[in-house]
Design an enzyme around this catalytic site. Structure first.
Site, PDB file in Angstrom:
ATOM      1  N   PRO A   1       0.832  -1.213   0.000  1.00 58.50           N
ATOM      2  CA  PRO A   1       0.000   0.000   0.000  1.00 58.50           C
ATOM      3  C   PRO A   1       0.864   1.259   0.000  1.00 58.50           C
ATOM      4  CG  PRO A   1      -0.582  -1.456   1.844  1.00 58.50           C
ATOM      5  CD  PRO A   1       0.661  -1.997   1.232  1.00 58.50           C
ATOM      6  N   HIS A   2       0.478   2.217  -0.824  1.00 57.15           N
ATOM      7  CA  HIS A   2       1.172   3.503  -0.870  1.00 57.15           C
ATOM      8  C   HIS A   2       0.213   4.557  -1.397  1.00 57.15           C
ATOM      9  CE1 HIS A   2       1.766   1.453  -4.699  1.00 57.15           C
ATOM     10  NE2 HIS A   2       1.854   2.627  -5.266  1.00 57.15           N
TER      11      HIS A   2
END
Length: 144
Positions: free
Chosen positions: A62-63
């Site tokens: 996740p980013h």
């Protein structure tokens, strides 16, 4: 400049019941350790809407979205073990969450290091089953 990855950035044996909670947990770890502003978490969720951050081999990264960069104070990585797994879409089970916040283009270098480690399923399983934060850090020596 502080390290991209420290023991404080690692969470062992987390239990999460949804993809959204998994992303929030990952983002909170980055916030707590001073890498990002709290609004970065919303950008991580937005990013997930656009395209899944599931990478295969039980790994999700996740980013934030491209415009989340202004919420990044400095580059950092959060690593969370989820031995029980969490669903990231049909048939995509995640046991290792690697949250990334990159200042400028630094995230590209970080991503390539992580990709090398996580391309080997035995590494991923080793990280998921690691009993200590030190064990996990050893897998990512090239990242800092």
């Amino acid at each position: 400049m502080s390290s991209v990855l420290t023991k404080e950035n690692i969470l062992l044996n987390a239990e999460v019941e949804s993809k959204e909670n998994a992303i929030r947990l990952t983002g909170n770890l980055l916030v707590e350790n001073g890498y990002v502003e709290p609004q970065y978490i919303e950008k991580m969720l937005e990013r997930e809407q656009l395209t899944s951050t599931y990478m295969g081999n039980f790994v999700a990264i996740p980013h934030g979205t491209e415009d989340a960069k202004k919420a990044v104070k400095e580059s950092g990585i959060a690593i969370i073990q989820v031995p029980g797994g969490v669903e990231f879409g049909p048939g995509n089970e995640v046991k290792l969450l690697i949250g990334i916040a990159g200042k400028g283009d630094e995230h590209l270098e970080i991503l390539s290091q992580i990709a090398i480690v996580c391309s080997e399923e035995e590494n991923v399983l080793g990280i998921v089953n690691a009993g200590s934060k030190e064990e996990i850090l050893a897998y990512f020596e090239g990242v800092n």
